[in-house]
Design an enzyme around this catalytic site. Structure first.
Site, PDB file in Angstrom:
ATOM      1  N   GLU A  42       0.931  -1.131  -0.022  1.00 29.50           N
ATOM      2  CA  GLU A  42      -0.007   0.022   0.011  1.00 29.50           C
ATOM      3  C   GLU A  42       0.806   1.383  -0.053  1.00 29.50           C
ATOM      4  O   GLU A  42       1.063   1.713   1.155  1.00 29.50           O
ATOM      5  CB  GLU A  42      -1.003   0.023   1.152  1.00 29.50           C
ATOM      6  CG  GLU A  42      -1.896  -1.263   1.117  1.00 29.50           C
ATOM      7  CD  GLU A  42      -3.057  -1.269   2.353  1.00 29.50           C
ATOM      8  OE1 GLU A  42      -3.412  -0.084   2.540  1.00 29.50           O
ATOM      9  OE2 GLU A  42      -3.070  -1.979   2.909  1.00 29.50           O
ATOM     10  N   ALA A  77     -11.390  -2.633   0.152  1.00 27.98           N
ATOM     11  CA  ALA A  77     -11.586  -1.203   0.751  1.00 27.98           C
ATOM     12  C   ALA A  77     -10.248  -0.732   1.119  1.00 27.98           C
ATOM     13  O   ALA A  77      -9.729  -1.625   1.748  1.00 27.98           O
ATOM     14  CB  ALA A  77     -12.535  -1.156   1.719  1.00 27.98           C
ATOM     15  N   ASP A  78      -9.966   0.631   1.010  1.00 26.81           N
ATOM     16  CA  ASP A  78      -8.979   1.065   1.437  1.00 26.81           C
ATOM     17  C   ASP A  78      -9.277   2.800   1.957  1.00 26.81           C
ATOM     18  O   ASP A  78     -10.018   3.225   1.268  1.00 26.81           O
ATOM     19  CB  ASP A  78      -7.825   1.115   0.625  1.00 26.81           C
ATOM     20  CG  ASP A  78      -6.366   1.466   1.107  1.00 26.81           C
ATOM     21  OD1 ASP A  78      -5.934   0.689   1.892  1.00 26.81           O
ATOM     22  OD2 ASP A  78      -5.807   2.640   1.020  1.00 26.81           O
ATOM     23  N   THR A  79      -8.812   3.127   2.998  1.00 29.82           N
ATOM     24  CA  THR A  79      -9.058   4.427   3.502  1.00 29.82           C
ATOM     25  C   THR A  79      -7.839   5.328   3.845  1.00 29.82           C
ATOM     26  O   THR A  79      -6.991   4.722   4.445  1.00 29.82           O
ATOM     27  CB  THR A  79      -9.890   4.235   4.877  1.00 29.82           C
ATOM     28  OG1 THR A  79     -10.929   3.675   4.441  1.00 29.82           O
ATOM     29  CG2 THR A  79     -10.262   5.683   5.353  1.00 29.82           C
ATOM     30  N   GLY A 114     -11.923   4.254  -0.671  1.00 28.13           N
ATOM     31  CA  GLY A 114     -12.150   3.407  -2.056  1.00 28.13           C
ATOM     32  C   GLY A 114     -12.795   1.895  -1.810  1.00 28.13           C
ATOM     33  O   GLY A 114     -12.099   1.453  -0.703  1.00 28.13           O
TER      34      GLY A 114
END
Length: 203
Positions: A42, A77-79, A114
């Protein structure tokens, strides 16, 4: 891991995340799902905006798990927390957490999540980015240090958890609350209902 809630799942459903916050958000809706953590690197690519980064990371997570579970519906998901044009990740230590909090004191910041819902067999891949604006009240260094001493900021992007003790820092939000926690529930449940991964009712 099904709880009584307003929805139930009809198809195999996988959450491609080990986040306890995302797990709790989905469990509270009554959804039954399997957790499969997708380990990806990431890191934003050169020239990539925060929104582009979270969307790519979410889709990469979903793709990794979907490639091994082609008949299942996979949610990735990623925040990220963004101040100005800087992504604020999880602090490495208490000193860094304190520095991040003082940067955000009295300021507005953005939280982008996302998410990607994917089913390889059905050839479906939908993805969205949801943004929430968060305003902190102007707190002192002493207050920030007292919050850091609780230990909560150390595993949180932006050095705070809105759903925990850190909620007291938040003066107001513009947008989705659950998005700040880690998953925009309105947008996610709309997609799950559209593709009949989830249906109303339980039991």
């Amino acid at each position: 891991m099904n709880l009584a809630g307003p929805f139930q799942t009809k198809a195999g459903f996988i959450l491609a995340s080990a986040s306890p916050r995302r797990r709790a958000l989905l469990q509270n809706l009554g959804l039954d799902f399997t957790i499969m953590e997708a380990r990806i690197e990431e890191r934003p690519e050169p020239g990539e905006t925060p929104q582009e980064f979270v969307l790519r990371a979410a889709c990469d997570k979903a793709s990794v798990i979907s490639s091994r579970n082609s008949a299942s519906w996979v949610l990735g998901a990623d925040t990220v927390v963004v101040h100005g044009d800087r992504i604020l990740g999880k602090p490495k230590n208490s000193e860094e957490a304190l520095k991040v909090l003082m940067t955000l004191s009295g300021q507005k910041h953005l939280v982008h999540t996302g998410f990607c819902l994917k089913n390889a067999e059905e050839q479906v891949s939908v993805n969205r980015v949801v943004t929430t604006e968060v305003s902190f009240f102007p707190f002192s260094r002493e207050i920030a240090a007292a919050y850091v001493a609780t230990g909560e900021p150390l595993d949180k992007a932006g050095a705070y958890g809105i759903q925990g003790v850190g909620g007291f820092l938040v003066e107001k939000i513009n947008g989705s609350y659950s998005n700040v926690v880690g998953l925009p529930l309105v947008e996610v449940i709309q997609e799950l209902l559209h593709y009949k991964v989830a249906v109303p009712g339980h039991g």
